[in-house]
Design an enzyme around this catalytic site. Structure first.
Site, PDB file in Angstrom:
ATOM      1  N   ILE A 153      77.287  55.447   1.353  1.00  0.00           N
ATOM      2  CA  ILE A 153      76.019  54.877   0.915  1.00  0.00           C
ATOM      3  C   ILE A 153      75.240  55.890   0.076  1.00  0.00           C
ATOM      4  CG2 ILE A 153      73.882  53.789   1.668  1.00  0.00           C
ATOM      5  CD1 ILE A 153      76.521  52.256   2.331  1.00  0.00           C
ATOM      6  N   GLU A 154      74.902  55.479  -1.134  1.00  0.00           N
ATOM      7  CA  GLU A 154      74.212  56.389  -2.053  1.00  0.00           C
ATOM      8  C   GLU A 154      72.991  55.749  -2.688  1.00  0.00           C
ATOM      9  OE1 GLU A 154      76.965  58.339  -4.709  1.00  0.00           O
ATOM     10  OE2 GLU A 154      78.607  58.133  -3.272  1.00  0.00           O
TER      11      GLU A 154
END
Length: 405
Positions: A153-154
């Site tokens: 997750i970015e």
């Protein structure tokens, strides 16, 4: 003048060959991301390479906030026409080899976000029914049951703790569902800290690349060591992995040469009881730019050492010196390597064995001869056009030294 095409590149080439045989035993479990380049080959081919214990399928790049979940496997298949269901065979082939196959959600690009805890639980239900132990008539990757979910997750809102908790609840009493995460090395991770604080994650592969403040630097490894110790002491997880680019081209920064990996990085991280192995980004970069696709288990070491001339390395090894000699390479020395179709691997290994003879003014015997290729020579090869593209390629490998004239 008899000039040998010998450079530091030969050393790195041989180290990559040896790495394929010795790295796995030294590094622990080896994890790789697959799915973001059609040139990397099929999932079955990746698992048949014999290199990896865990393969992350990348990515489910659209989900949450009311959007229809969408998988993106680059050019491998077309999910809109259910064309990715054929990947099911590859998943099962990998699992038959005792390789875990995990679906990675998120990634550096895509359209994903969790607007609330309820939204997170809804996405967990979708993942369970379409990729894990649930049931659905429209499973994007076919009927194969994956081994877990990877949180890469970015971006988006930090509601991933609710997602992790719901996936854990759904898997109780059934097949083990592994939860893994790929946070950036600056601690704490902006998007995943809440999820990681739940203590529900089996594996955490920390991205020690594209993050100069905490990635490994052989000249000053202190920041890396501090980051590693912070992660392993602050987060409750089964095992921690060092996330690295496969070759240099796989990331903007953070590549660790094999010698530094073996002599500095691995000895340090293996001192932790929480160390699990190494994660590589990504399969295409590892298998295509490091072209060693054959199953190492099929390779056998030679039973006899071949005869070599008295000028070769093992004779010269008794009197090694520290200095490096330099040799100016003219165009006339590069072209024959192309026209005579010399075997690249054999030539480079022979290069390692050979010793260099220098002019009388250089009164020390060197360990290596480094090549100097002038810009004039390179311009000359460029003018010769497509026919001499291989010769030009020999002059542009990054480890050569260039004489700027």
């Amino acid at each position: 003048m008899d000039t040998k095409l010998c450079s530091k590149h030969a050393i790195f080439f041989l180290l990559n060959i040896l790495l394929a045989y010795s790295f796995k035993s030294e590094a622990g479990l080896l994890v790789v991301y697959w799915g973001q380049n059609e040139k990397e080959g099929t999932l079955t081919e990746t698992c048949n390479s014999g290199k990896y214990e865990i393969v992350n399928i990348a990515f489910l790049s659209t989900f949450g906030n009311g959007s229809k979940p969408q998988i993106n496997l680059a050019g491998h298949c077309d999910p809109a026409s259910n064309g990715c269901q054929g990947v099911s065979e590859g998943i099962q082939n990998c699992q038959n080899r005792s390789i875990k196959v995990i679906l990675s959600i998120g990634g550096g690009a895509g359209d994903y976000s969790l607007s609330s805890a309820d939204d997170a639980r809804s996405v967990a239900g979708y993942l369970w029914d379409n990729f894990l132990g649930g049931k659905s008539n429209s499973r994007p990757l076919g009927n194969a049951v994956l081994d877990g979910i990877d949180f890469d997750i970015e971006r988006g809102e930090p509601h991933y703790a609710a997602l992790a908790r719901r996936l854990t609840e759904l898997s109780k009493g059934g097949k083990k569902v592994y939860l893994t995460a790929a946070p950036q090395c600056p601690f704490p991770d902006q998007w995943l800290n809440g999820a990681l604080q739940t203590g529900l994650f089996d594996y955490v592969w920390i991205q020690f690349y594209n993050n100069p403040p905490c990635q490994f630097n052989s000249c000053n490894p202190g920041a890396f060591k501090e980051s590693w110790n912070k992660w392993t002491s602050s987060i409750q997880a089964g095992k921690f992995f060092v996330g690295l680019p496969a070759p240099r081209a796989a990331a903007g920064s953070g590549y660790v040469p094999s010698n530094d990996l073996k002599t500095q990085l691995l000895p340090f991280v293996k001192g932790s009881s929480k160390y699990g192995g190494v994660m590589l980004w990504n399969s295409y970069k590892d298998q295509v730019l490091n072209p060693n696709k054959e199953d190492p288990s099929k390779e056998k070491l030679p039973r006899n050492v071949p005869n070599v001339s008295s000028a070769l390395f093992f004779t010269y090894n008794t009197s090694l010196d520290r200095l490096i000699g330099f040799r100016l390479i003219p165009t006339s020395s590069i072209s024959p390597s192309r026209t005579k179709s010399l075997d690249l691997e054999k030539g480079m290994i022979d290069c390692l064995y050979a010793k260099c003879e220098l002019s009388s003014w250089f009164f020390f015997r060197p360990l290596l001869c480094a090549l100097l290729v002038s810009r004039i020579v390179m311009a000359e090869l460029e003018k010769l056009g497509q026919k001499y593209r291989v010769a030009l390629r020999l002059t542009t490998i990054s480890e050569l030294l260039f004489l700027r004239t």
